[in-house]
Design an enzyme around this catalytic site. Sequence first.
Site, PDB file in Angstrom:
ATOM      1  N   CYS A  59      -6.186  -6.504   6.837  1.00 47.15           N
ATOM      2  CA  CYS A  59      -5.781  -6.223   8.219  1.00 47.15           C
ATOM      3  C   CYS A  59      -6.972  -6.136   9.181  1.00 47.15           C
ATOM      4  O   CYS A  59      -6.873  -6.549  10.341  1.00 47.15           O
ATOM      5  CB  CYS A  59      -4.948  -4.944   8.264  1.00 47.15           C
ATOM      6  SG  CYS A  59      -5.485  -3.666   7.127  1.00 47.15           S
ATOM      7  N   HIS A 109      -5.407  -1.060  14.039  1.00 49.95           N
ATOM      8  CA  HIS A 109      -6.845  -0.923  13.806  1.00 49.95           C
ATOM      9  C   HIS A 109      -7.603  -1.412  15.042  1.00 49.95           C
ATOM     10  O   HIS A 109      -7.152  -2.328  15.736  1.00 49.95           O
ATOM     11  CB  HIS A 109      -7.291  -1.794  12.624  1.00 49.95           C
ATOM     12  CG  HIS A 109      -6.755  -1.367  11.291  1.00 49.95           C
ATOM     13  ND1 HIS A 109      -6.107  -0.177  11.066  1.00 49.95           N
ATOM     14  CD2 HIS A 109      -6.804  -1.989  10.078  1.00 49.95           C
ATOM     15  CE1 HIS A 109      -5.782  -0.079   9.788  1.00 49.95           C
ATOM     16  NE2 HIS A 109      -6.183  -1.171   9.164  1.00 49.95           N
TER      17      HIS A 109
HETATM   18  N1  LIG Z   1      -0.992  -1.054   5.035  1.00 50.46           N
HETATM   19  C1  LIG Z   1      -1.630  -2.057   5.656  1.00 50.46           C
HETATM   20  O1  LIG Z   1      -1.983  -1.984   6.845  1.00 50.46           O
HETATM   21  C2  LIG Z   1      -1.920  -3.334   4.916  1.00 50.46           C
HETATM   22  C3  LIG Z   1      -2.389  -4.439   5.637  1.00 50.46           C
HETATM   23  C4  LIG Z   1      -2.684  -5.628   4.955  1.00 50.46           C
HETATM   24  C5  LIG Z   1      -2.509  -5.678   3.590  1.00 50.46           C
HETATM   25  N2  LIG Z   1      -2.065  -4.568   2.914  1.00 50.46           N
HETATM   26  C6  LIG Z   1      -1.874  -4.684   1.466  1.00 50.46           C
HETATM   27  O2  LIG Z   1      -0.467  -4.772   1.242  1.00 50.46           O
HETATM   28  C7  LIG Z   1      -0.152  -4.167  -0.013  1.00 50.46           C
HETATM   29  C8  LIG Z   1       0.901  -3.079   0.216  1.00 50.46           C
HETATM   30  O3  LIG Z   1       0.335  -2.075   1.036  1.00 50.46           O
HETATM   31  P1  LIG Z   1       1.191  -0.866   1.635  1.00 50.46           P
HETATM   32  O4  LIG Z   1       0.299  -0.252   2.643  1.00 50.46           O
HETATM   33  O5  LIG Z   1       2.538  -1.322   2.041  1.00 50.46           O
HETATM   34  O6  LIG Z   1       1.300   0.111   0.354  1.00 50.46           O
HETATM   35  P2  LIG Z   1       2.381   1.235   0.024  1.00 50.46           P
HETATM   36  O7  LIG Z   1       2.975   1.800   1.264  1.00 50.46           O
HETATM   37  O8  LIG Z   1       1.711   2.151  -0.934  1.00 50.46           O
HETATM   38  O9  LIG Z   1       3.546   0.423  -0.758  1.00 50.46           O
HETATM   39  C9  LIG Z   1       3.319  -0.116  -2.049  1.00 50.46           C
HETATM   40  C10 LIG Z   1       4.562  -0.883  -2.512  1.00 50.46           C
HETATM   41  O10 LIG Z   1       4.272  -1.461  -3.791  1.00 50.46           O
HETATM   42  C11 LIG Z   1       5.299  -1.082  -4.701  1.00 50.46           C
HETATM   43  N3  LIG Z   1       4.801  -0.924  -6.060  1.00 50.46           N
HETATM   44  C12 LIG Z   1       3.860  -0.044  -6.507  1.00 50.46           C
HETATM   45  N4  LIG Z   1       3.707  -0.169  -7.829  1.00 50.46           N
HETATM   46  C13 LIG Z   1       4.558  -1.135  -8.238  1.00 50.46           C
HETATM   47  C14 LIG Z   1       4.882  -1.705  -9.491  1.00 50.46           C
HETATM   48  N5  LIG Z   1       4.277  -1.309 -10.634  1.00 50.46           N
HETATM   49  N6  LIG Z   1       5.809  -2.694  -9.553  1.00 50.46           N
HETATM   50  C15 LIG Z   1       6.444  -3.105  -8.410  1.00 50.46           C
HETATM   51  N7  LIG Z   1       6.203  -2.583  -7.191  1.00 50.46           N
HETATM   52  C16 LIG Z   1       5.264  -1.615  -7.103  1.00 50.46           C
HETATM   53  C17 LIG Z   1       5.809   0.249  -4.186  1.00 50.46           C
HETATM   54  O11 LIG Z   1       7.099   0.471  -4.718  1.00 50.46           O
HETATM   55  P3  LIG Z   1       7.625   1.965  -5.065  1.00 50.46           P
HETATM   56  O12 LIG Z   1       8.067   2.538  -3.737  1.00 50.46           O
HETATM   57  O13 LIG Z   1       8.752   1.715  -5.987  1.00 50.46           O
HETATM   58  O14 LIG Z   1       6.479   2.711  -5.659  1.00 50.46           O
HETATM   59  C18 LIG Z   1       5.803   0.000  -2.681  1.00 50.46           C
HETATM   60  O15 LIG Z   1       6.949  -0.727  -2.320  1.00 50.46           O
HETATM   61  C19 LIG Z   1      -1.485  -3.631  -0.576  1.00 50.46           C
HETATM   62  O16 LIG Z   1      -2.062  -4.595  -1.418  1.00 50.46           O
HETATM   63  C20 LIG Z   1      -2.333  -3.476   0.674  1.00 50.46           C
HETATM   64  O17 LIG Z   1      -3.714  -3.536   0.402  1.00 50.46           O
HETATM   65  C21 LIG Z   1      -1.757  -3.415   3.545  1.00 50.46           C
END
Ligand SMILES: NC(=O)c1ccc[n+]([C@@H]2O[C@H](COP(=O)([O-])OP(=O)(O)OC[C@H]3O[C@@H](n4cnc5c(N)ncnc54)[C@H](OP(=O)(O)O)[C@@H]3O)[C@@H](O)[C@H]2O)c1
Length: 341
Positions: free
Chosen positions: A126, A242
């Site tokens: 991001c 950000h």
């Molecule tokens: N947040 C940002 O601004 C942003 C920006 C760009 C990229 N990203 C990337 O996008 C990805 C997600 O980020 P997020 O911020 O949305 O994280 P998050 O809020 O922690 O959500 C993580 C997701 O992954 C799922 N998950 C975790 N363990 C799993 C497993 N073993 N099998 C299947 N699903 C699983 C979770 O499901 P449960 O609810 O069932 O645990 C949840 O739906 C990350 O790689 C992050 O680096 C994030």
Amino acid sequence: MTGFRVGIVGATGAVGREMLRVLAERAFPASELRLIASPRSAGMRLDGREIMPVSPAVFDGLDVAIFDTPDEVAEQWVPVAAARGVVVVDNSAAFRMAPDVPLVIPEVNAEALRSAPRGIIANPNCTTATIAVPLAPLHRSAGLRRVIACSYQSVSGAGQRGVAQLWSELDTAVASRRPPDAPGGDAFAHPIAFNILPAVGSVRGSHTSEETKVAAELRKMLDAPRLPIGVTCVRVPTLTAHGVAVHAEFVRPLDAASAKALLESAPGVVVVDALAEGAYPTAHQAMGKDACYVGRIRQDEAGLLAFFATADNLRKGAALNAVQILETMVRMGLLQPKVSA
Ligand SMILES: NC(=O)c1ccc[n+]([C@@H]2O[C@H](COP(=O)([O-])OP(=O)(O)OC[C@H]3O[C@@H](n4cnc5c(N)ncnc54)[C@H](OP(=O)(O)O)[C@@H]3O)[C@@H](O)[C@H]2O)c1
């Protein structure tokens, strides 16, 4: 109606939930939407749909899978989906630097989508996106020589846990009228309420993983493999969007007025640049919006071109860009539904 059968893996997370909103807002032609997460969430309902636990069979029949999961989950399951002929757009960092996986922001390098031999397309970090959208047109015009960038990153960049920690600490702080003296969650090692933390991600020698990602991803997307880039990533107690202060040196002359003119016509950029009138990009301005807001465009006292940019980390930094990748692939004739629904 012909439509795409789409799976969102990580649908319950911060990016996954935004993905659902963006797909609906942009009326992406999805004939089926499967919401997939960990077995912990199986059976839960989101947006009227039941969450399915991730498994090999959950990918059967899909045209597209959008991964919004931690890196290690993407590492395990993206190849499983791709092996079933599903086109994957991955928001994690797992495949971003793989030479046979394009890393794409459509406004920056849409042509890279033509070469995706594994059927996997990576979405950038991001903070990288917030820098790349305005920097790319300047680079195309004047050729970058070096870049220095310092970020101000919101707590939702660390997912749902980051948002939960800030709210929990704010509740404690409001009740006691004192800044928290211990973290109110497990997303950040120190309290984030009323604080700034100059370490985002894990430790990589004298840098952090976020800093190394931003530099490497910018070099890949700008096709500038030897570009010197100095990055400091800082977490601040904002919820979403950000900000990044960017200072750049170019090979060919580029003054502030020319840079502003280039940015005013750049796709995905909104220029907000009238310091004397109090007009400059803020996190609130970018929150919930699609554009990258750019202002404070000036020559700094070191002779570099400087600007400040803000963008919504959950939208242009993740969900919106992923959907724009799919829309661009459709427009370029690179993606069709396998079956008519
Ligand atoms: N947040 C940002 O601004 C942003 C920006 C760009 C990229 N990203 C990337 O996008 C990805 C997600 O980020 P997020 O911020 O949305 O994280 P998050 O809020 O922690 O959500 C993580 C997701 O992954 C799922 N998950 C975790 N363990 C799993 C497993 N073993 N099998 C299947 N699903 C699983 C979770 O499901 P449960 O609810 O069932 O645990 C949840 O739906 C990350 O790689 C992050 O680096 C994030």
